[in-house]
Each structure stands twice: as C-alpha cells, then as structure tokens.
Design a protein around this motif. Sequence first.
Motif, mmCIF file in Angstrom:
data_model
loop_
_atom_site.group_PDB
_atom_site.id
_atom_site.type_symbol
_atom_site.label_atom_id
_atom_site.label_comp_id
_atom_site.label_asym_id
_atom_site.label_seq_id
_atom_site.Cartn_x
_atom_site.Cartn_y
_atom_site.Cartn_z
ATOM 1 N N HIS A 51 -13.647 -12.303 7.287
ATOM 2 C CA HIS A 51 -12.517 -11.754 8.038
ATOM 3 C C HIS A 51 -11.247 -11.730 7.185
ATOM 4 N N HIS A 52 -11.003 -12.830 6.462
ATOM 5 C CA HIS A 52 -9.825 -12.886 5.590
ATOM 6 C C HIS A 52 -9.886 -11.796 4.518
ATOM 7 N N PHE A 88 -7.164 -8.633 4.026
ATOM 8 C CA PHE A 88 -6.440 -8.406 2.776
ATOM 9 C C PHE A 88 -6.900 -7.120 2.090
ATOM 10 N N ARG A 89 -8.180 -6.764 2.243
ATOM 11 C CA ARG A 89 -8.652 -5.489 1.699
ATOM 12 C C ARG A 89 -7.872 -4.336 2.329
ATOM 13 N N THR A 90 -7.688 -4.401 3.644
ATOM 14 C CA THR A 90 -6.942 -3.366 4.350
ATOM 15 C C THR A 90 -5.479 -3.356 3.908
ATOM 16 N N ALA A 91 -4.889 -4.549 3.797
ATOM 17 C CA ALA A 91 -3.479 -4.640 3.403
ATOM 18 C C ALA A 91 -3.255 -4.095 1.994
ATOM 19 N N PRO A 101 -10.950 -0.137 -1.520
ATOM 20 C CA PRO A 101 -12.125 0.505 -0.930
ATOM 21 C C PRO A 101 -13.243 -0.469 -0.578
ATOM 22 N N ASP A 102 -13.275 -1.631 -1.254
ATOM 23 C CA ASP A 102 -14.378 -2.569 -1.032
ATOM 24 C C ASP A 102 -13.972 -3.978 -1.476
ATOM 25 N N PHE A 103 -14.960 -4.891 -1.424
ATOM 26 C CA PHE A 103 -14.744 -6.296 -1.798
ATOM 27 C C PHE A 103 -15.202 -6.586 -3.227
ATOM 28 N N HIS A 104 -15.411 -5.578 -4.033
ATOM 29 C CA HIS A 104 -16.056 -5.776 -5.335
ATOM 30 C C HIS A 104 -15.371 -6.859 -6.164
ATOM 31 N N LEU A 154 -5.926 -12.626 -5.843
ATOM 32 C CA LEU A 154 -6.448 -11.947 -7.037
ATOM 33 C C LEU A 154 -7.254 -10.690 -6.743
ATOM 34 N N MET A 155 -7.678 -10.491 -5.502
ATOM 35 C CA MET A 155 -8.695 -9.488 -5.210
ATOM 36 C C MET A 155 -8.227 -8.050 -5.434
#
Length: 201
Positions: A80-81, A85-88, A92-95, A131-132
Amino acid sequence: MEATNLHHRYGRRTVLRGLDIRLHSGALAGVVGENGAGKSTLLKILSGELRPDRGTVHHNGGFGYCPQTVVLNGSLTVRHHLELFRTAYGLPDFHRAREIMECLHFADCLDERAAVLSGGTQQKLNLTLALMHDPQTLLLDEPYQGFDWDTYLCFWDLANQLRDAGRSVLVVSHLAHDTDRLDELWYLDEGVLRAQREASE
C-alpha cells in the motif's frame, strides 16, 4: 544541491548561523555533529520541510528525503505504501522499489502491515520510499538506525551504487565512525558547518 547563508533559530536558541553547503553530482557526503547540533533541522530545511529564517536552497533535479523518524501508516501494508508513493511520484511501476527491497533483503514483506514490521524493517521501507523515484539527490537522516550488521553493509553498497550512477547522497549522523566511507565530510558545531578532511586522506 546548493544552500547559501542558512540561518535558523528556535526562540532564543540559534541553531544555524549563516551555513553554506554544496553537494556535487556523484558525491557521497556526510554531516556529523553532537546530538542537538541542528543536523535534523538542516536536513528539514534542505528538503523544504522547514523554512529557514534566512538563506536559500537550490536543487538541480529531483531529491529524496529519508527523515530520522519513519513516516508510515501502521494499518497499511508495504505494498500500500509503495502504491501511494508510486502515484505521488507518477511512476509507471514498482521496478526501482523492488530493486531496493531486494538489496535491503525485505522483498518478502510486501503484504505485511507496517505496524508489525521490526524497527529496522520499517527503516528499510522508509529508505525505499525516499529512493524509489531515483532522485538526483538523496538526503538521509540517521538512515541505518535499527539495521543489523548485514543490512548496514548493504546500505553502504547501495549508497556507493548511487554515487557511481552520478547521484548525490548526503548522510547525516551523530556517529563519526563511518567517515572513511565518505568523499566529503562536514562537522556541524554551534550552528557553523566546518569542512573536514576528505575520506581518502
């Protein structure tokens, strides 16, 4: 990143006195100082969380900020976290997040709630969220607190990878035993940032 003439005070207590700092691309740098010296205040100002009484901060490119206190919602899972943060970040992904999780050895925790994670694993998630999005500059406040020895070494491997990729990493700590790992080092004392020896010396 460059900050010029930073001043800040809390009531009658002056924390920063005309502080200047410049972080170059491909640099692994550190700020050390006693507890209460103003290190966290400095990072909050550099990240934009806190406005200085006087002075300017300029970032050339995006940055990530990992505060000393984890900012997590205990009722949400790791996944969920990452999704929030991906949306914020508009990713495009969690890579990239998955790469960091693999590096820090907690990729199997995706569906665990933050509240049940150990303090060290919460800090791993805190670091991953900063870092993501692959920022140009990374600001880290006591980033490895709660890490076991293996994870501590993994953190420095990750920091070196970021430096080698041309990223700028600033680590703030009250401990001085990591200074031999740094390219640049400053000591914060009585609101003044003093340049120290380079780690290679």
